[in-house]
Design a protein around this motif. Structure first.
Motif, short mmCIF file in Angstrom:
data_model
loop_
_atom_site.label_atom_id
_atom_site.label_comp_id
_atom_site.label_asym_id
_atom_site.label_seq_id
_atom_site.Cartn_x
_atom_site.Cartn_y
_atom_site.Cartn_z
N PRO A 102 0.97 -1.20 -0.16
CA PRO A 102 0.04 0.03 -0.09
C PRO A 102 0.98 1.43 -0.14
O PRO A 102 1.61 1.29 0.89
CB PRO A 102 -0.81 -0.07 1.36
N LEU A 121 1.69 -0.23 8.69
CA LEU A 121 1.37 0.26 10.12
C LEU A 121 2.51 0.16 11.26
O LEU A 121 2.61 1.10 11.66
CB LEU A 121 0.20 -0.91 10.50
N GLU A 122 3.26 -1.00 11.09
CA GLU A 122 4.25 -0.96 12.24
C GLU A 122 5.72 -0.76 11.61
O GLU A 122 6.81 -0.32 12.22
CB GLU A 122 4.26 -2.66 12.80
N ASN A 154 2.76 8.20 7.83
CA ASN A 154 1.77 7.90 6.75
C ASN A 154 1.35 9.01 6.06
O ASN A 154 0.58 8.93 5.24
CB ASN A 154 0.56 7.40 7.50
N ASP A 167 3.52 11.47 10.88
CA ASP A 167 2.82 10.22 11.54
C ASP A 167 1.55 10.82 12.29
O ASP A 167 1.79 11.64 13.34
CB ASP A 167 3.87 9.67 12.75
N LEU A 168 0.71 10.60 11.67
CA LEU A 168 -0.61 11.21 11.99
C LEU A 168 -0.98 10.63 13.44
O LEU A 168 -1.85 11.23 14.18
CB LEU A 168 -1.87 10.78 11.14
N GLY A 169 -0.78 9.28 13.69
CA GLY A 169 -1.03 8.85 15.06
C GLY A 169 -0.16 9.37 16.20
O GLY A 169 -0.85 9.86 17.18
N THR A 170 1.00 9.35 16.37
CA THR A 170 1.64 10.01 17.29
C THR A 170 1.94 11.58 17.09
O THR A 170 2.35 12.16 17.82
CB THR A 170 3.22 9.72 17.15
N GLN A 202 -8.13 11.31 22.96
CA GLN A 202 -7.44 11.25 21.69
C GLN A 202 -7.77 11.99 20.32
O GLN A 202 -8.75 11.54 19.92
CB GLN A 202 -7.43 9.78 21.46
N ASP A 204 -6.87 12.92 16.83
CA ASP A 204 -6.20 12.74 15.69
C ASP A 204 -5.63 13.85 14.72
O ASP A 204 -7.08 14.64 14.42
CB ASP A 204 -6.86 11.61 14.74
N THR B 67 -7.39 4.06 9.15
CA THR B 67 -6.72 2.52 9.69
C THR B 67 -5.44 3.04 10.66
O THR B 67 -4.76 4.21 10.47
CB THR B 67 -5.72 2.06 8.53
N GLY B 68 -5.37 2.35 11.69
CA GLY B 68 -4.39 2.59 12.62
C GLY B 68 -3.92 3.56 13.36
O GLY B 68 -3.71 3.17 14.59
N ALA B 69 -4.23 4.65 13.09
CA ALA B 69 -3.76 5.84 14.17
C ALA B 69 -4.55 5.86 15.42
O ALA B 69 -3.74 6.19 16.51
CB ALA B 69 -3.96 7.28 13.48
N SER B 70 -5.53 5.60 15.47
CA SER B 70 -6.29 5.66 16.75
C SER B 70 -7.38 4.07 16.81
O SER B 70 -7.53 3.65 16.02
CB SER B 70 -7.22 6.61 16.87
N SER B 71 -7.69 3.82 18.09
CA SER B 71 -8.42 2.89 18.39
C SER B 71 -9.82 2.86 17.82
O SER B 71 -10.43 1.85 17.62
CB SER B 71 -8.36 2.37 19.74
N HIS B 73 -10.55 3.66 15.07
CA HIS B 73 -10.80 3.28 13.64
C HIS B 73 -11.26 1.82 13.35
O HIS B 73 -10.40 0.95 14.04
CB HIS B 73 -9.50 3.52 12.78
N THR B 85 -3.15 -7.09 0.53
CA THR B 85 -3.06 -6.30 1.67
C THR B 85 -4.50 -6.16 2.40
O THR B 85 -5.47 -6.03 1.95
CB THR B 85 -2.73 -4.58 1.23
N GLY B 88 -6.15 -2.93 8.08
CA GLY B 88 -5.31 -2.62 8.96
C GLY B 88 -5.52 -2.55 10.55
O GLY B 88 -4.76 -2.50 11.38
N ARG B 90 -7.26 -3.61 14.12
CA ARG B 90 -7.26 -4.87 14.92
C ARG B 90 -7.99 -4.81 16.14
O ARG B 90 -7.55 -5.41 17.17
CB ARG B 90 -5.82 -5.26 15.08
N SER B 230 -1.30 -4.77 17.65
CA SER B 230 -0.87 -6.00 17.13
C SER B 230 -1.13 -7.11 18.43
O SER B 230 -0.59 -6.59 19.52
CB SER B 230 0.47 -5.90 16.53
N ASP B 394 -2.49 -10.71 13.85
CA ASP B 394 -1.17 -10.60 14.25
C ASP B 394 -0.77 -11.69 15.02
O ASP B 394 0.64 -11.68 15.31
CB ASP B 394 -0.39 -9.27 14.27
#
Lengths: 327, 414
Positions: A102, A121-122, A154, A167-170, A202, A204, B67-71, B73, B85, B88, B90, B230, B394
């Motif tokens: 992706p 992701l990771e 990202n 990094d939109l998350g952090t 939280q 974002d 995807t991913g950045a926050s819970s 989502h 793919t 994303g 989990r 994960s 994962d």
């Protein structure tokens, strides 16, 4: 890579055909209709949706990249990068046969090479491609301080020779030179003193861009606010919740034009709000609807140096392009 | 596959994991959120309750589709999951993006198998994002709810009126909601205060949502405050308490063993045999486990009829500090086998249940596997290793080297 010569020849032929078709389309089509006018100094007219020979892109929330030097627009969707000329017609595509995974974002560098951001992701990869999209090498962000070592970007922007990794998350941003050598880092959550520090919320970041002066623009929908961070780390913000023009419902992408006007997509109300450089509300572009020139859940916005705004949408409506005029 | 499709029975499952932050509080804060987050007060289109999306679920995905950045989502955008793919996110409820992942494979020469994405979960209708009603089930399996009415608010009270009061009872009024009540670190409401019901789920006393079903029980559960993560290192342990299967039965009554003699038991004690199997089971051919370490987040269980928040919260961890398996009084529930939103497998099961072996040659299968066994189409079933792995959140393949269905976690027939 023995297919490269065919790609070049195909691209030249494609360009010639597309240019002819677009010229005919311009000559014989009616003038685009004005979709919204505001007395405060800005108006816009709908031009077209980014298209290929089968019609408009049937994508939901594609990502947009601009190469203002070459007047080309990039659309990123999954593992495909599609390139459009200044008339909004596809002229080239690459990625799907590369097995990269992706593609989250890209930046067209000064020399025309393309840097792809692959986000898993990771982990992430930065793949440097030539102008045809042929991978040439992988680069890494070098000299990264420990405070930024865990970030997984990202989003990616390129402005004035600098790369911005987000990094939109952090909510961290790293700025490097075009080779990926660390120059500066920003912890946007700390700088903005987000309310989450007080209440555990939280928040974002959703929209992010860098304007021509190096200001970082970003949106935080849960706060109903947009932010502008200048290179000297001075932070300003604007916006409040509401559903009248000039207020924010659920905001997303943000971008600025050469005059400093700021464009903020409101996904919920399906409009793009325009503010001047002092955050004064000027106008609202378009409205919710399925007709040409209307919007359905806009997400990303980008503005080029010819005053065109590109807006990605949901409902498989791809990317709509508007021309902005001074009123 | 097709015959299985028509004869197989989907157990009821619930839409759970929606709309809450990975931290102690969130946009909804346990109750009604800021009005402007969902409603367009002065410029909405007609007939939309002043909502600005094409429908209710589209309005939700407006924020929850990432995807991913926050819970919070729980819907991976199409653009982020090209062929090969996986979605994303989990979260314990699963990512609705699996509904977009269809698979085709050739298990043997001359035979092609396929699996439509819509088989992977609850088919919410969200026009703006390309989610449509199930074409296979025109009504809820085991029930009569019109599938075209299925929306996020069929299960979640978008206004979050249901609340847990200071004494632990639930009501739709009686004290203001001060915060979310879903998390292991959620605040304990003092007298005159309340916290939100788990995941804003509907429950006793709350009005019917889309589809018109009225819930007559409470969904008791607690989740760790960080959960979109994960599970490669440690599991995300959600503590499920009383009411789970009965709650699902609101829309799927004939799937509940209390109403049918031909469906797998739910809301029944595991008993000594099944609890014993669960605790000793490590993988196919390996029954050397102990109850102290037998918990498996792929096959969760219900803590008997527990309603006490503190008891549940003590079990909801992500650091592996609580690994105990079930007692004989703990219960099997719909969510023991299914996820609430969607999974990577048909019938929204938590594991691959369409073939004999879910892992081969010591690894998860996938068309791109380095193992010449695991890459075989009959095991990969159209998926890449990344897709199979992500479907297990994962989780490292820690079962038997040739692992059979995880039904055996309780039944140990392998």
């Amino acid at each position: 890579m023995d297919f490269i010569p065919n790609r070049i020849a195909g691209r030249i032929l494609h360009l010639a055909v597309v240019s002819t078709v677009c010229l005919l389309a311009v000559v014989f089509s009616p003038s685009p209709s004005l979709t919204q006018v505001n007395a405060e100094g800005v108006k816009a007219s709908y031009l077209y949706g980014l298209s290929d020979f089968t019609g408009s892109l049937p994508y939901t929330w594609p990502k947009i990249g601009l190469d203002e030097t070459r007047n080309e627009t990039y659309v990123i969707y999954g593992d495909i990068v599609r390139m459009f000329d200044e008339n909004g017609m596809e002229v080239y595509r690459f990625g799907e046969d590369l097995g990269l995974g992706p593609i989250s974002d890209l930046a067209v560098l000064g020399d025309g090479n393309i840097l792809l951001l692959i986000n898993r992701l990771e982990s992430y990869e930065l793949v440097l491609c030539d102008f045809r999209g042929t991978p040439a090498s992988k680069i890494k962000i070098e000299n990264l301080p420990p405070a930024f070592s865990g970030m997984v970007p990202n989003r990616l922007c390129f402005r004035q020779g600098r790369l911005y990794f987000v990094d939109l998350g952090t909510k961290k941003v790293v700025v490097t030179d075009s080779k990926g050598i660390f120059q500066d880092g920003y912890d946007l959550a700390a700088l903005a003193d987000f309310e989450e520090k007080k209440a555990g919320v939280q928040n974002d970041i959703v929209g992010f861009s860098v304007d021509s002066k190096g200001n970082m623009l970003f949106t935080v929908p849960t706060l109903f606010r947009a932010f502008r961070l200048s290179p000297d780390k001075t932070l300003a913000s604007f916006g409040s919740s509401g559903s009248i023009p000039g207020k924010f419902n659920v905001i997303a992408g943000i971008a600025s034009d050469d005059q400093g006007r700021i464009y903020v997509a409101d996904s919920l109300r399906s409009v793009v709000a325009v503010f001047d450089k002092d955050f004064k509300f000027l106008a609202e572009l378009s409205s919710r609807g399925f007709k040409p020139g209307e919007l359905i859940v806009p997400k990303e916005v980008a503005v080029d140096n010819k005053g065109r705004i590109y807006i990605s949408q949901a409902a498989q409506r791809g990317v709509s392009v508007f021309q902005i005029f001074d009123n | 596959m097709k015959s299985l499709k028509t004869s197989f029975v989907i157990l009821a499952a619930v839409l759970i994991t929606f709309g809450l932050s990975g931290k102690a509080f969130a946009f909804h804060s346990g109750g009604v959120a800021e009005c402007m987050g969902c409603h367009n007060i002065h410029d909405a289109k007609p007939d939309t309750a002043l909502l600005a999306g094409s429908d209710i679920s589209s309005t939700c995905i407006n924020c929850h589709g990432a995807t991913g950045a926050s819970s919070y989502h729980i819907v991976t955008p199409d653009a982020d999951m090209p062929a090969g793919t996986p979605p994303g996110n989990r979260t314990p409820g699963g990512d609705f993006g699996w509904l977009k992942k269809s698979y085709t494979w050739v298990p043997r020469t001359g035979t092609t198998s396929s699996e439509a994405g819509e088989e992977h979960g609850h088919n919410i209708v969200a026009v703006d994002f390309g989610y449509a009603a199930s074409t296979e089930n025109t009504t809820a399996p085991g029930g009569d709810m019109d599938s075209t009415q299925l929306a996020c608010n069929s299960c979640h009270d978008n206004h979050g009126k249901l609340r847990r009061l200071s004494g632990g009872t639930f009501a739709t009024t009686g004290a203001p909601i001060i915060a979310s009540g879903s998390y292991n670190n959620s605040v304990i409401p003092a007298a005159g205060q309340a916290v939100g019901a788990y995941r804003l789920l509907r429950g006793t006393g709350s009005s019917a949502g889309s589809g018109g079903k009225t819930f007559l029980t409470i969904f008791n559960a607690v989740v760790p405050s960080t959960y979109n993560r994960s599970e490669a290192t440690t599991p995300t342990r959600v503590a499920y308490g009383a009411g789970i299967a009965d709650w699902c039965a609101t829309c799927h009554p004939d799937m509940h063993s209390a109403n049918s003699s031909v469906t797998h038991p739910v809301n029944e004690n595991l008993g000594s045999t099944e609890a014993g199997n669960y605790n000793s089971y490590i993988g196919s051919g390996n029954l050397t486990g102990t109850s102290a370490t037998s918990y498996d987040s792929i096959i969760p269980f219900q803590m008997d009829t527990t309603t006490d928040f503190a008891t549940l919260a003590a079990k909801a961890v992500i650091d592996g500090s609580v690994s105990t398996g079930p007692s004989t009084s703990d219960r099997v529930m719909c969510l023991s086998c299914h996820r609430a939103h969607a999974t990577g497998f048909a019938r929204m099961t938590r594991w691959q249940n369409e073939g004999e072996l879910i892992a081969v040659d010591g690894v998860w299968p996938g068309s791109d596997s380095a193992s010449t066994v695991a890459s075989q189409a009959k095991y990969a079933m159209g998926r890449t290793v990344a897709e199979t792995t992500k479907a297990y959140n994962d989780t490292t393949m820690h079962y038997g080297s040739y692992q059979r269905s995880l039904c055996n976690k309780c039944h140990a027939k392998d």
